[in-house]
Design a protein around this motif. Sequence first.
Motif, mmCIF file in Angstrom:
data_model
loop_
_atom_site.group_PDB
_atom_site.id
_atom_site.type_symbol
_atom_site.label_atom_id
_atom_site.label_comp_id
_atom_site.label_asym_id
_atom_site.label_seq_id
_atom_site.Cartn_x
_atom_site.Cartn_y
_atom_site.Cartn_z
ATOM 1 N N ALA A 110 -3.849 47.725 -1.991
ATOM 2 C CA ALA A 110 -4.345 49.060 -2.344
ATOM 3 C C ALA A 110 -3.190 50.009 -2.633
ATOM 4 C CB ALA A 110 -5.227 49.606 -1.220
ATOM 5 N N LEU A 111 -2.133 49.934 -1.834
ATOM 6 C CA LEU A 111 -0.976 50.805 -2.060
ATOM 7 C C LEU A 111 -0.301 50.482 -3.390
ATOM 8 C CD1 LEU A 111 1.536 51.941 0.616
ATOM 9 C CD2 LEU A 111 2.363 51.253 -1.608
ATOM 10 N N LEU A 112 -0.206 49.191 -3.722
ATOM 11 C CA LEU A 112 0.401 48.801 -5.000
ATOM 12 C C LEU A 112 -0.421 49.305 -6.177
ATOM 13 C CD1 LEU A 112 1.495 45.136 -4.199
ATOM 14 C CD2 LEU A 112 2.976 47.123 -4.481
ATOM 15 N N ARG A 113 -1.752 49.219 -6.064
ATOM 16 C CA ARG A 113 -2.602 49.727 -7.151
ATOM 17 C C ARG A 113 -2.427 51.230 -7.324
ATOM 18 N NH1 ARG A 113 -6.340 45.773 -5.193
ATOM 19 N NH2 ARG A 113 -7.212 47.297 -3.735
ATOM 20 N N MET A 114 -2.386 51.946 -6.210
ATOM 21 C CA MET A 114 -2.222 53.403 -6.289
ATOM 22 C C MET A 114 -0.848 53.771 -6.832
ATOM 23 S SD MET A 114 -4.077 54.443 -2.679
ATOM 24 C CE MET A 114 -3.879 56.205 -2.923
ATOM 25 N N ALA A 115 0.173 53.022 -6.438
ATOM 26 C CA ALA A 115 1.515 53.282 -6.971
ATOM 27 C C ALA A 115 1.552 53.048 -8.471
ATOM 28 C CB ALA A 115 2.536 52.388 -6.265
#
Length: 631
Positions: free
Chosen positions: A258-263
């Motif tokens: 999820a953090l990678l997608r948001m980044a």
Amino acid sequence: MNDLAHWRSQIFARLLQVVLLLGIVTAIPSSLLAAREGIWPIVALDMASIAWIAVIWYRSGTPWRWRVWQFLAVIYIVGIGLLLKIGPVSQIYLLAIPVLAALLLGLLPALWVLALTSSSLFLLGLHPDISLQLQGVPDSPLLRSLIVTLNFMLIASILTLSTAFLLQHLERSLDRLHASALSLEREIGERKKSEQDIHQLAFYDVLTGLPNRRLLMDRIGQLLAAAPREHAIGALMFIDLDHFKHINDARGHATGDALLRMAGERLAQLMRKADTVARLGGDEFVVLLAHLADDMDSAAQAAGLVAEKIRAAIARDFEIGAQSYHCSASIGVTLLPKTGQQAHDLLREADIAMYRAKAEGRNGIAFFEMAMQAGVERRLTMERALARALDAGQLRMHVQPQLDRHGQVTGAEMLMRWPQEDGSMIAPSLFIPVAEETGLIIKLGNWALRQACQAAVRLAQAGHHFALSVNVSPAQFRQPDFAARVRAALNDSGAPAGALVLELTEGLLVDKRDTALARMRELAALGIRFSIDDFGTGYSSLAYLTSMPLYELKIDKSFVDATPHDTSGTAIVQAILGMAGHLGLRVVAEGVETQQQADFLVAHGCDGLQGYLYARPMPLDDLMRWLAQRP
């Protein structure tokens, strides 16, 4: 409306136009001839029929089946009227009605119409004014009417059923064709979707939907190819998320993903349409900036501004599952185009610059310089040379003794050395980090462990019974077969387990603590003891001191250097000694170089002293001679 009904409606519309046109063309001469002969009913019938058909054609908005019945009614009335006034030749009108019904309405309506026309012909044949003369047939109205009606029914049935069956076959063919068209359409749709899926998998990252390495390299190549014509400077940025692994390991891959997608979304929102944001894998992103400026200085300034925006965007907290996660980014930047360089060269430059940003403390930006490339090449050369040196047996283990407050040797530490042909040494501070980054440290660590076991046996045979400390890297300790390798080294050398002290780092004990604890207890059961190297320079958590089977703490040289003249450093050393005393742990101070330092440490209860004040690290043979010369 199905396909056949639609086809029938179109046929009827065209047929109505043709009938109306032909009716007008034929009705006028027919009406004139009938008027000349004084047959006014025929004139009226022709005019009424044409008018009726015109009304049917004009009212195209009404249901087409209702208009067909109206059209058939016109033909029926004209046929009956002509049969009454002209005679049997007008049967052709009645014959056309069931055939047209079969064509326009289907089999069942056609059969009803056939029954109607046949019944009408039979009843009209009984009328005395209708002459149905048949040679060789008795003068019986009933018989003549029956014969004519039966023949009419035969021909009309053949034509009607043929038309109906033909249309049924056509309908089935249309249904099959429609089904085939739908199947073909689905197949084409599925093929297009498969092609899109293949293209998506080939050129885009599955997790973030951003371009992947393949598409990125293609776009870099296009930009390089166009550069000589456009004379514009661009930039390539390599972005790595700092400490992402900590979040991924602590909260699981779902949170990490999820953090990678948001980044990725944040990066994409910052870029222009001409720019490219790609994910190479893991927590690595690349940004390709096109047409920043016409000169290098302006382009570098523009790239720096964009990189700062990226750094600030990643530094904002990520809200995932009602929790906030903080992350930062280390960014490496290189400008393009450069003479003779390909896409992979630029990507390597940006990667090197990114590592410089990490080395300078992370959460920063570094531009590529040629000196960085030279440093990387030296590092690569050292890596290869180190591997060759290990295979060729060129590395050496030196030993530095540890003394107690009475000057007696109570232990020693095994230290790795890499001698060169010219007699110089490559410092461990240079080659150990290279070994750790490349994974060669595991092979080095296993070799050092065996060397320590062999050294312990030689010392015991010479009458020197003290333990040897050997450093164990986190990568080596985390190997699943580490405990088995330790047992194998002890068994092969014949050294007792009590002759080894394994020095670990604080970070290793905090990270994956349960696994580390289980492995330590397994080895402690053999009699092996554990020491914390460079204590106080790593993690601040001290919970592991009471839960793990520790034997010793080693005070880092940086703290020893500060004693006794520096108040802060002295306080830290005193705190470590006091805490270790309460916990029953032995303490060894590294880097003791002055008598003042030694006196202070001894006065505060330090168990072991190690440093140049007593002896430098030396080969094992030299240590044994040094020991033999001591009183």
